[in-house]
Design an enzyme around this catalytic site. Sequence first.
Site, short mmCIF file in Angstrom:
data_model
loop_
_atom_site.label_atom_id
_atom_site.label_comp_id
_atom_site.label_asym_id
_atom_site.label_seq_id
_atom_site.Cartn_x
_atom_site.Cartn_y
_atom_site.Cartn_z
N SER A 1 6.27 6.18 9.91
CA SER A 1 6.42 4.90 9.22
C SER A 1 5.06 4.30 8.90
CB SER A 1 7.22 3.93 10.09
OG SER A 1 6.37 3.37 11.06
N LYS A 2 5.12 3.27 8.08
CA LYS A 2 3.87 2.60 7.68
C LYS A 2 3.18 1.98 8.89
CE LYS A 2 5.01 1.79 2.89
NZ LYS A 2 4.95 0.91 1.74
N ARG A 3 3.94 1.63 9.90
CA ARG A 3 3.36 0.99 11.08
C ARG A 3 2.79 2.01 12.08
NH1 ARG A 3 7.61 -1.48 9.51
NH2 ARG A 3 8.91 -0.10 10.73
N ALA B 1 0.86 -1.19 0.00
CA ALA B 1 0.00 0.00 0.00
C ALA B 1 0.89 1.23 0.00
CB ALA B 1 -0.90 0.00 1.23
#
Length: 503
Positions: free
Chosen positions: A262-264, A13
Amino acid sequence: MNRLRFAPSPTGALHIGGIRTALYNYLLARQNGGRFILRIEDTDQTRYVPGAEDYIIRALNWLGLTPDEGPVQGGPFASYRQSERMAIYRDYALTLVQDGKAYYAWDTPEDLEQMRQRLTDRGVPTPKYDASVRGEMKNSLSLSSDEVAALLEADVPYTIRLNVDPGQSIMIQDKIRGEVVFDSTELDDKVLLKADGYPTYHLANVVDDHLMEITDVIRGEEWLPSTAHHVLLYRAFGWQGTMPTFSHLPLILKPDGHGKLSKRDGQKFGFPVFPLAWPSDKPEESIEGFDSYGFEPAAVINFLAFLGWNPGTEQEIFSLEELIRVFDPERIHKGGARFDYDKALWFNQQYLQQLSFVDAAERLHKYGADAGYNVDVPHLEAVYNLMKARVHRLIEVIPQGYYFFTDALVFDDAEINKKWVPEVGPVLKQVADAINALDVFNHETAAAAAKEIIQASGIKMGVIMPLLRAALTGTTQGPDVFAIAEVLGQEKTVSRFHQLSSR
Ligand code: GLU
């Protein structure tokens, strides 16, 4: 004519940092009557994620950043998917070998490991494949021409590496960062073509930017170091004259300003960092997006535009069309841009106020159905108009206005007990009866009837109003009591007042 490209790798994504890059490219292309190009950089087989290209395309469409050229639109420089251009990269890599600007290398992973070990033993702090060790390695510069011919003849897989001349200064005039200088002595002989025949990012990216006549490269700051190799590639090909301009965008930082978002971080902080949701059977891999959080795409665009840029005026609300007009790349910030979720909510609220019921209805029905309510209530439009000023996101209308969709109220007993005095019960009952007797029931008539009784009772408005509201909604906070009553209708209003009066 300006030609700008957004060149994501379909590795999952797309994070909002990527979307911001797409947006800035789009704005610049549009304001100069140029072209906005989507190029899918899918040559890293190990990182390829099925569905990611489709996700990127849907995300751009959702936000209204539709490319002029790309895998869907096609265009004069098709294909716009690098995996379909393999022969091109190979030809260009071989041309560089012929010109002595690149060379074949047959080193095995073990050879490379041993080389790193040797250099470490010699005290080299950052061992790399460069001019200082190239002579010790297995490549077309170190081996005799007979050996090279034999290896080629035997089809032993090779990589092609850039022949970096040490001691050269590489100057980049970055439009955001100003002059950035690299010393080629610090650079390794980058692999351009891998043993599996796939090009590396560097080769494919530069070849395509050249062939697709890209005039300006706008990308994330993390690519700035690679630009040194890219400039060397432009020189090696003799394309310096048509080299694009470079702008490296600042990082998007975590809300506390410490480090890159970040993506997290979405999961960690409880807000979306992706444009669209990406559902998965495995809950831990399932991704939420600004869409599933109920954001308006135009608000996301507006918010993202301000992550790293400002117009230099007080104005904050800009449509995409207005952004095209006012976006000034000179005003892109150098420093990192802090992600502020409250600000995203604020932007969304502004856009929600402009959203008509007609445009909201379909989603409201969906959100309602998802929450298990039958939202085909006769007054959905009235519910929406009453609630929208009180929420940041359309999706909140359902939980915050749940009492319009069900009679099963959840009473906030703690708050109600705090306000409750014994006289309230009978007064509530009288109010219910008076409203029941109204021939014309609406906001005003209900309010007038209730106020007459309350004034006569001597109970303070500040005490009884929250309780009237709680009777209708379960909680003491919320919209105007009689506005709620009008939307609920006479019958429900009366029965809910009765219900609380006898608690
Ligand atoms: N494929 C690179 C990425 O994933 C493109 C970087 C660039 O724009 O040159 O971001």
